[in-house]
Enzyme design. Sequence first.
Site, mmCIF file in Angstrom:
data_model
loop_
_atom_site.group_PDB
_atom_site.id
_atom_site.type_symbol
_atom_site.label_atom_id
_atom_site.label_comp_id
_atom_site.label_asym_id
_atom_site.label_seq_id
_atom_site.Cartn_x
_atom_site.Cartn_y
_atom_site.Cartn_z
ATOM 1 N N ASP A 8 7.053 1.743 -3.966
ATOM 2 C CA ASP A 8 7.695 2.302 -5.159
ATOM 3 C C ASP A 8 8.554 1.168 -5.724
ATOM 4 O O ASP A 8 9.648 0.919 -5.228
ATOM 5 C CB ASP A 8 8.555 3.511 -4.797
ATOM 6 C CG ASP A 8 9.307 4.048 -5.999
ATOM 7 O OD1 ASP A 8 8.723 4.115 -7.090
ATOM 8 O OD2 ASP A 8 10.503 4.397 -5.845
ATOM 9 N N GLU A 67 2.840 2.136 -7.238
ATOM 10 C CA GLU A 67 2.987 2.996 -8.410
ATOM 11 C C GLU A 67 2.874 2.148 -9.678
ATOM 12 O O GLU A 67 3.411 1.050 -9.752
ATOM 13 C CB GLU A 67 4.350 3.688 -8.351
ATOM 14 C CG GLU A 67 4.483 4.830 -9.322
ATOM 15 C CD GLU A 67 5.772 5.609 -9.090
ATOM 16 O OE1 GLU A 67 5.789 6.467 -8.199
ATOM 17 O OE2 GLU A 67 6.743 5.343 -9.807
ATOM 18 N N ASP A 139 13.766 6.514 -2.514
ATOM 19 C CA ASP A 139 12.791 5.471 -2.872
ATOM 20 C C ASP A 139 11.737 5.308 -1.781
ATOM 21 O O ASP A 139 10.567 5.058 -2.071
ATOM 22 C CB ASP A 139 13.507 4.152 -3.150
ATOM 23 C CG ASP A 139 14.429 4.246 -4.348
ATOM 24 O OD1 ASP A 139 13.931 4.426 -5.473
ATOM 25 O OD2 ASP A 139 15.664 4.172 -4.159
#
Length: 173
Positions: A8, A67, A139
């Site tokens: 992420d 991502e 996160d």
Amino acid sequence: MSVILGIDPGSRITGYGVIHQQGRHLHYVGSGCIKTTEKELPGRLKQIYAGVSEIILQFSPDVFAIEQVFMAKNADSALKLGQARGCAIVAAVNADLPVFEYAARLVKQAVVGTGGADKAQIQHMVQHMLKLPAKPQADAADALGVAICHANTNKTLVALSGVARGSRRGRYR
């Protein structure tokens, strides 16, 4: 059977999550955050690259999932996020890992069942799916979600390819 590293990305905090996929079963391996300490962006990017490289050495993943950038209201933030993603991707490519990218909405849908899920919902579902004793940091949970999304997508593609192969064999016998 594969080890999946999910990322992420962020220019200040980059989450990472590592899972082991064995057939339909997912097992937690590790997770955490790379927190940059440099004030200037180039220094933070260097720390992200070094951190992801170290994680790759530590966990020896088979695949790398990250991502995608979403277009936020602030274009400057989106550009910084893109640069952070680039550093993480370069670390993966330098380690000869295949790179897969997933939209945030698809990750949320794979983990929670809806593309509009919030961070708390992702944390809860990641904890439940991987049977963790506590909720992972936000996160890190997002990164584990990226890894779970890849595992689910990969399972589906393998299943579809088997169906396609099976149907072709049946047709040409």
